[in-house]
Motif scaffolding. Structure first.
Motif, PDB file in Angstrom:
ATOM      1  N   GLU B 103      25.237  54.729  20.712  1.00 36.45           N
ATOM      2  CA  GLU B 103      24.806  55.553  19.585  1.00 36.45           C
ATOM      3  C   GLU B 103      23.846  54.823  18.645  1.00 36.45           C
ATOM      4  O   GLU B 103      22.764  55.297  18.337  1.00 36.45           O
ATOM      5  CB  GLU B 103      26.049  55.992  18.814  1.00 36.45           C
ATOM      6  CG  GLU B 103      25.810  57.002  17.733  1.00 36.45           C
ATOM      7  CD  GLU B 103      25.580  58.382  18.290  1.00 36.45           C
ATOM      8  OE1 GLU B 103      24.417  58.798  18.264  1.00 36.45           O
ATOM      9  OE2 GLU B 103      26.532  59.020  18.756  1.00 36.45           O
ATOM     10  N   ILE B 106      19.977  53.595  19.081  1.00 39.27           N
ATOM     11  CA  ILE B 106      18.887  54.565  19.048  1.00 39.27           C
ATOM     12  C   ILE B 106      18.362  54.654  17.626  1.00 39.27           C
ATOM     13  O   ILE B 106      19.133  54.782  16.682  1.00 39.27           O
ATOM     14  CB  ILE B 106      19.373  55.937  19.542  1.00 39.27           C
ATOM     15  CG1 ILE B 106      19.867  55.813  20.974  1.00 39.27           C
ATOM     16  CG2 ILE B 106      18.270  56.963  19.434  1.00 39.27           C
ATOM     17  CD1 ILE B 106      20.398  57.092  21.552  1.00 39.27           C
ATOM     18  N   ASP B 109      14.696  60.114  16.166  1.00 40.04           N
ATOM     19  CA  ASP B 109      15.441  61.361  16.368  1.00 40.04           C
ATOM     20  C   ASP B 109      15.126  62.097  17.670  1.00 40.04           C
ATOM     21  O   ASP B 109      15.848  62.999  18.042  1.00 40.04           O
ATOM     22  CB  ASP B 109      15.219  62.299  15.173  1.00 40.04           C
ATOM     23  CG  ASP B 109      13.767  62.735  15.057  1.00 40.04           C
ATOM     24  OD1 ASP B 109      12.888  61.942  15.400  1.00 40.04           O
ATOM     25  OD2 ASP B 109      13.522  63.862  14.633  1.00 40.04           O
ATOM     26  N   LYS B 110      14.050  61.699  18.354  1.00 37.78           N
ATOM     27  CA  LYS B 110      13.680  62.408  19.579  1.00 37.78           C
ATOM     28  C   LYS B 110      13.653  61.448  20.760  1.00 37.78           C
ATOM     29  O   LYS B 110      13.275  60.284  20.600  1.00 37.78           O
ATOM     30  CB  LYS B 110      12.264  63.001  19.444  1.00 37.78           C
ATOM     31  CG  LYS B 110      12.163  64.084  18.410  1.00 37.78           C
ATOM     32  CD  LYS B 110      12.590  65.405  18.964  1.00 37.78           C
ATOM     33  CE  LYS B 110      12.444  66.441  17.875  1.00 37.78           C
ATOM     34  NZ  LYS B 110      12.920  67.739  18.237  1.00 37.78           N
ATOM     35  N   VAL B 150      18.031  63.368  20.004  1.00 38.97           N
ATOM     36  CA  VAL B 150      18.955  62.415  20.623  1.00 38.97           C
ATOM     37  C   VAL B 150      20.419  62.780  20.366  1.00 38.97           C
ATOM     38  O   VAL B 150      21.284  62.445  21.167  1.00 38.97           O
ATOM     39  CB  VAL B 150      18.697  60.960  20.175  1.00 38.97           C
ATOM     40  CG1 VAL B 150      17.430  60.454  20.779  1.00 38.97           C
ATOM     41  CG2 VAL B 150      18.684  60.831  18.682  1.00 38.97           C
ATOM     42  N   ASN B 151      20.708  63.478  19.269  1.00 35.21           N
ATOM     43  CA  ASN B 151      22.128  63.788  19.042  1.00 35.21           C
ATOM     44  C   ASN B 151      22.664  64.924  19.918  1.00 35.21           C
ATOM     45  O   ASN B 151      23.836  65.237  19.861  1.00 35.21           O
ATOM     46  CB  ASN B 151      22.435  64.030  17.558  1.00 35.21           C
ATOM     47  CG  ASN B 151      21.498  65.032  16.946  1.00 35.21           C
ATOM     48  OD1 ASN B 151      20.707  65.653  17.658  1.00 35.21           O
ATOM     49  ND2 ASN B 151      21.570  65.203  15.643  1.00 35.21           N
TER      50      ASN B 151
END
Lengths: 295, 554
Positions: B103, B106, B109-110, B150-151
């Protein structure tokens, strides 16, 4: 010709800036009427097939803004009737409708803006201005949802331990503060991992570049020139006073002069620019239907 | 040619009293895949981090580490330079590093932006980034989620993204620090397979520390073992495994075939994986007696927790996450829910702990509906839940203060936390954190304990310890329901197991029956002996049956 949403984000960004900006600064009923018409069509073309539950809200807002103005402003020469000895004037009523048109049309431009300018595209525009700011924004977009999820997890786990009660305000506040401390500890701890991961990939080793997946094609250039040309015609007309229109004390000004008509035509073309794509897509849709029919 | 060379490496942390690494010397050749094993705290991570200057720990380092490079221009040949003398840029490019936590490595956000991040840092031009990013995305097969946030990704996808985001910089050495510890078994195997493919197809040099040697040993070319900061063995895999198997502490983390071979004190070539283990058994043992006598345990049949046709959805318009779920947990047993990612295991625990409310069906705890346990009575001497991320329970600076928050008394626990009292909860090892979390949870004196993935991220030794703790708690009368991906752990601890698939319990039974009926979702030992012996799950059982059959051929 590319679809409007496929133009370089900077072009789309400038488009919305000018089209909404002109509506905000030109208090001319015809311009604002065109603006509202274009804004609604543009928005509907983006949400086709979906029901717009909020349209009632905006009709309400429109009426509210339009009708409140004459109740509070009593300027104007033409008195229609009196409420509690306060005159309601035709001029104030018209001014109310015009400003309501302006507000609602600008809101609708921004709604289309937020549909077209997704996170990526907005980041690209900001990245052109400042790569650092763009990275910061991207990291915030990543961490805000992450924090929200973790806060939910903390609440659930403390609740199941009987340490999080919401029976009274004091307990709720205390629980909230403890949850926050837990979240803060967690984020500091994990921040170290993120920093390591950034440094391991060379962050701070020199000048950063900025990767974008958007190119600036001739189409983009053409579109940008078209937008700027149409906008400057309207601005020049406004500067020359061709679009001036007064409400108080009496409605005044010529709406339909030759110069004004030119500006209206240009602005109409401007607000309809995003529609090039609907026409194309409608054609594509029919073609698809026909193909499906053959199967 | 050697690409990494360490000479007499000694390292002591800035605040540490004893050295973390002592006289470590080794060299790694280009194209090697080196697996590093050792218990938590043996210095594995320290060693890996010292190889990468930007994230090297602060402390006193003696001895040198060299990076071997190919010389430019006419000179030709190879040269060595001190890792410390490499520029940040060079180190970032040549040496890639992937950590344990999927987690927080990273940054953006993309997915596409994350892939480009490292190249952006190096100031690579837009066109070159585009080419390398698209090449990497195709090679890793992540085109289909290239545009995603990514989430939205699963843990396995996140870790694969972390790997791709490092590989895009075209490193010559890849350092992996327990990369699969947080992943479920399927994602872990995928990850290791990808690393092995990179190693094989591009001659990438890999140094990987791992708990799950089961996956790594078959693909590794060399094995290195560390113990208390000393290099105890290093060399070709099979020889090193044979040497290490003599040490019981090292043996715990070894593949099942190695453990069996070592327990039998067999001679000859040591089998490393399921195939070789099976061949070993078939060639050297007889199967006149095919199964062990079934031990029947007298058990209570009172119901502790009962799910009857339970349905649940997070969002009224969304799909059912749990549908028609029915099962019973009996008092005094250890019950395990197994299942893949997103099958609804954790949601089931949320419902059982009363944090989530069912939409339909009935949940009873000790014969009473959850909402009838009024005024917080549910969490007093009734149900307690140990969350997957135990750190969500920690808010103080020391273990002592953590335990003071709850009404804790040491005699409630089958383990001792007093040596850890003054440590910061975040400084504890994964296993110790799990025990601290358990202590906090148990202080509410529950009768039913719920646990979400109690072995996530733990090494084999810590898992063994947790297993012991659970058995002891059961002896003291506690009912335990836990969910896990970890088949081996479930087989070792649970009395009964159930498989959750798409929000339903699709099979259920006594642990031995349950796993014996599965073909794939079962322990390595079961896969190794299937057909030859019946219903065996653990190394100990194979050892016993071979003994009953008169032992193995020498």
């Amino acid at each position: 010709m590319p679809a409007f949403s496929d133009y370089n984000p900077i072009v789309v960004f400038i488009y919305f800036l000018t089209v909404a900006g002109l509506a905000m600064f030109i208090m001319n009923p015809v311009i604002l009427g065109i603006s509202l018409f274009g804004a609604l069509i543009c928005f509907r073309s983006r949400t086709r097939g979906k029901k717009d539950r909020s349209s009632g809200l905006f009709i309400g807002l429109f009426l509210l803004l339009a009708l409140l103005n004459p109740l509070f402003h009593h300027n104007g020469a033409t008195v229609l009737f009196l409420i509690n000895d306060n005159p309601i004037t035709l001029e104030a009523l018209l001014y109310g409708f015009t400003s309501a048109t302006m507000v609602v049309s600008v809101i609708y431009w921004f709604r289309s803006f937020s549909l077209l300018m997704t996170g990526d595209r907005l980041l690209y525009v900001f990245g052109k201005v400042s790569p650092k700011f763009s990275l910061m924004l991207s990291m915030s977009l990543r961490y805000i949802p992450l924090f929200a999820t973790q806060a939910r997890k903390i609440k659930a786990s403390r609740k199941a331990l009987g340490l999080w009660k919401e029976d009274n305000l004091w307990d709720a506040v205390k629980g909230g503060i403890r949850g926050f401390i837990c979240l803060a500890g967690w984020s500091l701890e994990n921040g170290i991992i993120t920093v390591d991961s950034m440094e391991a990939r060379g962050y701070g080793s020199g000048k950063r570049s900025f990767y974008s997946r958007y190119s600036f094609s001739l189409w983009d250039l053409g579109m940008l020139i078209l937008i700027l040309a149409l906008t400057s015609v309207v601005i020049v007309s406004k500067a020359m006073g061709a679009l001036d229109f007064g409400f108080y004390p009496r409605i005044g000004g010529e709406l339909m002069t030759g110069a004004a008509a030119g500006a209206y035509a240009c602005y109409t073309v401007l607000v309809l620019l995003p529609l090039g794509q609907i026409i194309r897509e409608a054609g594509y849709g029919r073609e698809k239907e026909r193909k499906n029919g053959n199967h | 040619m050697e690409i990494i060379k360490a000479e007499d490496l000694n390292f002591t942390y800035a605040l540490g009293k004893t050295p973390a690494l002592k006289n470590v010397s080794f060299s790694v050749s280009r194209g090697d895949l080196v697996a590093v094993c050792g218990a938590t705290g043996s210095g594995k991570s320290t060693l890996l981090r010292l190889l990468k200057k930007e994230i090297a720990p602060v402390g006193d380092q003696r001895g040198r580490i060299f990076f071997g490079y190919i010389k430019d221009g006419k000179e030709g040949g190879f040269g060595f330079k001190n890792v410390e003398d490499m520029s940040t840029r060079e180190s970032a490019e040549k040496i890639g590093f992937v950590m344990q936590d999927p987690e927080h490595q990273i940054v953006t956000d993309k997915v596409w932006h994350e892939l480009a991040f490292g190249l952006e840092n190096l100031g690579v031009k837009n066109d070159a980034i585009r080419r390398r990013v698209s090449e990497m995305a195709s090679y890793f097969g992540i085109e289909s989620w290239f545009e995603k946030n990514v989430n939205e990704l699963s843990g396995g996808q996140k870790q694969l993204l972390n790997l791709a985001a490092v590989m895009v910089m075209q490193p010559e050495v890849l350092l992996l620090d327990e990369p699969t510890a947080q992943l479920d078994p399927i994602a872990a195997a995928d990850f290791i397979a990808t690393v092995a493919k990179l190693n094989r197809e591009t001659a990438l040099t890999v140094i990987i520390t791992e708990h799950r040697l089961e996956n790594v040993i078959p693909v590794a070319t060399k094995l290195m073992a560390l113990e208390d900061g000393r290099l105890t063995a290093y060399g070709e895999v099979r020889k090193t495994v044979a040497a290490l198997a003599k040490d019981p502490k090292m043996l715990v983390g070894m593949p099942a075939a190695v453990r069996l071979f070592s327990r039998l004190s067999a001679k000859g070539e040591c089998p490393l994986d399921v195939c070789e283990g099976r061949r070993f058994i078939e060639d050297n043992c007889v199967n006149e007696i095919r199964s062990l006598p079934v031990k029947t345990e007298n058990r209570n049949h009172e119901t502790a927790l009962c799910f009857k046709n339970v349905g649940f959805r997070y969002d009224n318009r969304g799909a059912d996450v749990i549908r028609n779920m029915s099962f019973e947990v009996r008092e005094g047993e250890i019950f395990c829910l197994l299942g893949g990612n997103g099958s609804g295991k954790s949601t089931t625990l949320g419902l059982a702990s009363g944090v989530l409310k069912e939409n339909s069906g009935k949940i009873e705890i000790f014969g009473k509906k959850i909402k009838d346990h009024k005024g917080g009575a549910l969490y007093r001497e009734c149900v307690a839940m140990l969350p997957q991320d135990v750190r969500t329970l920690f808010i103080y600076d020391t273990v002592k203060e953590e335990l003071k928050e709850v009404e804790f008394s040491p005699e409630m626990l089958p383990f001792d936390l007093s040596p850890l009292e003054d440590r910061h909860p975040y400084d504890l090892s994964g296993g110790e954190q799990q025990l601290l979390g358990l202590a906090k949870v148990l202080s509410a004196k529950p009768k039913l304990l719920l646990m979400d993935e109690p072995t996530k991220g733990l090494d084999a030794y810590a898992k063994k310890e947790i297993a012991g703790v659970l058995r002891e708690l059961k002896k003291r009368g506690l009912t335990i329901l836990f969910v896990t991906h970890d088949v081996e752990f479930a087989a070792a601890v649970a009395d009964r197991c159930a498989l959750v698939f798409r929000g339903e319990v699709t099979s259920e039974g006594e642990t031995h029956e349950f796993f014996a009926a599965n073909n794939f979702y079962t322990t390595a030992v079961n896969r190794m002996t299937r057909g030859f012996y019946d219903g065996l799950l653990r190394v100990r059982e194979v050892e016993e049956i071979i003994r009953l059959n008169g032992g193995h051929k020498e």
